[in-house]
Design an enzyme around this catalytic site. Structure first.
Site, short mmCIF file in Angstrom:
data_model
loop_
_atom_site.label_atom_id
_atom_site.label_comp_id
_atom_site.label_asym_id
_atom_site.label_seq_id
_atom_site.Cartn_x
_atom_site.Cartn_y
_atom_site.Cartn_z
N CYS A 138 -8.31 6.43 -7.49
CA CYS A 138 -9.46 6.05 -6.51
C CYS A 138 -10.85 6.14 -7.13
O CYS A 138 -11.60 5.02 -5.79
CB CYS A 138 -9.46 7.19 -5.21
SG CYS A 138 -8.09 7.52 -4.72
N HIS A 265 -16.69 10.42 0.07
CA HIS A 265 -15.47 9.90 0.08
C HIS A 265 -14.36 10.37 0.96
O HIS A 265 -13.24 9.29 1.49
CB HIS A 265 -15.03 10.01 -1.81
CG HIS A 265 -13.83 10.49 -1.77
ND1 HIS A 265 -13.40 8.90 -1.98
CD2 HIS A 265 -12.50 10.47 -2.05
CE1 HIS A 265 -12.03 9.00 -2.54
NE2 HIS A 265 -11.57 9.58 -2.96
N HIS A 299 -7.53 4.43 3.72
CA HIS A 299 -7.72 5.23 2.49
C HIS A 299 -7.07 3.63 0.64
O HIS A 299 -6.39 4.11 0.98
CB HIS A 299 -7.82 6.51 1.65
CG HIS A 299 -8.21 6.80 0.28
ND1 HIS A 299 -8.34 5.79 -0.24
CD2 HIS A 299 -8.03 8.13 -0.87
CE1 HIS A 299 -9.43 6.16 -1.87
NE2 HIS A 299 -8.62 7.71 -1.65
#
Length: 369
Positions: A138, A265, A299
């Protein structure tokens, strides 16, 4: 060696919340989530995902998005432009679709499977000087931006095109399901009732250069850390995220009290949100506006760092703080979570990307002096 300034002079995005960066930012500020519920990915289970509704392939959409950024640049050609790609799955979805259709591997092209698949596709469309690809889960495109920053700051390149890209891969979706972190509804980052994340696909393209243009935003600092606490869980105290943020501020010679906005995040998982909130509180207290925009975009995995960099750039340009959508009752009572978009005068914005294996990257953006 003299350090050059690094400016973001062009950008564009496509994700479930908008076919352009302007549509995306409007969706974020008006709480229009692009997350929808699907039942075809996991048997007997509904999950919420961020899927781009497209009439043609996402690879074609990728080419069009890059073309738009390059054509709007001040470059006559792209022969002195480095391509830096960040992706978590590369061409895995293409491989999956062929295998599930044919039930064997003979028609699978290895060049369209690997992490550098995106670079391979784009190199056939544009005459770029060279390319490099990053796959660090990520943080992939955040690290791609960090590498671009170093190349321009050190004078190695004057122009770098950064691409964050990930598509919905069955392997990825089922992997996160095996971890028990997928939600059946749009995620609620930092809320006490959060129950997981939304896997999503996305494209984010940014052109970085050593000279500013009108409305440029400067990439001022990059911070990396690796806490190596656990393969899939961050350190509960947020030590890794804290270290990355501190390094980004130090790189830019900026004090924490001067940062006006943090794009967290904020995935909506129990472990990530608590850890990151602890890190932000330790460094900033309640002095900074905080939001996660993943309740709108999902995401986007390897594309998330670049996509959220664009969100920070637009927030600075518009002097507007993006809100947290679906945040009702924050678990952390100290942080200044913004629930409604608000006009705000600020000069610096920080973006966090936190990945498996304790891989953490923070990017600091600012209005040029």
């Amino acid at each position: 060696m003299p350090k050059n300034s690094v400016f973001i002079n062009g950008f564009e995005s496509v994700c479930c919340a908008g076919e352009s960066c302007e549509e995306l930012f409007e969706a974020i500020c008006t709480h229009q989530s692009g997350i929808k519920t699907f039942s075809e990915f996991i048997s007997d289970k509904q999950i919420a995902l961020g899927k781009i509704e497209k009439p043609f392939s996402i690879e074609a959409l990728l080419g069009l998005t890059c073309k738009k950024v390059l054509e709007q640049s001040n470059l006559e050609n792209f022969e002195n432009t480095l391509l830096v790609v960040g992706s978590s799955v590369g061409g895995m979805q293409t491989t999956e679709s062929i295998f599930l259709r044919d039930h064997h591997y003979k028609n699978i092209n290895p060049k369209l499977h690997a992490i550098d698949t995106i670079a391979h596709i784009l190199s056939q469309k544009f005459s770029l000087k060279d390319d490099i690809s990053f796959s660090t889960a990520c943080t992939s495109s955040a690290n791609a931006l960090g590498y671009a920053y170093e190349m321009i700051a050190k004078g190695v390149y004057e122009n770098v095109l950064v691409v964050g890209f990930d598509t919905l891969s069955l392997t990825t979706i089922r992997g996160f399901d095996a971890l028990g972190v997928l939600s059946s509804r749009p995620c609620q980052p930092f809320d006490v009732n959060r129950d997981g994340m939304n896997v999503a696909e996305g494209i984010a393209v940014l052109l970085l250069q050593h000279q500013p243009q009108k409305e440029s935003i400067e990439l001022m600092g990059v911070g990396y850390s690796s806490d190596a606490h656990h393969m899939a869980h961050p350190s509960p105290d947020g030590a890794g995220a804290l270290c990355a943020m501190q390094k980004a501020l130090k790189c830019a010679n900026v004090e924490s009290c001067d940062v006006g906005y943090i794009n967290a995040h904020g995935t909506g998982t129990t472990a990530n949100d608590a850890s990151e909130a602890n890190a932000i509180e330790a460094l900033f207290g309640s002095s900074v506006n905080v939001s996660s925009t993943k309740s709108i975009t999902g995401h986007t995995l390897g594309a998330a760092g670049a996509l959220e960099a664009i969100i920070c750039v637009m927030a600075l340009q518009k002097q507007m703080i993006p809100p947290n959508t679906h945040l009702v009752e924050p678990e952390n009572k100290t942080l200044n979570f913004v629930k409604v978009a608000k006009a705000h005068t600020f000069r610096y914005a920080l973006s966090n990307s936190l990945a498996f294996g304790g891989n953490n990257t923070s990017l600091l953006f600012g209005l040029p002096q």
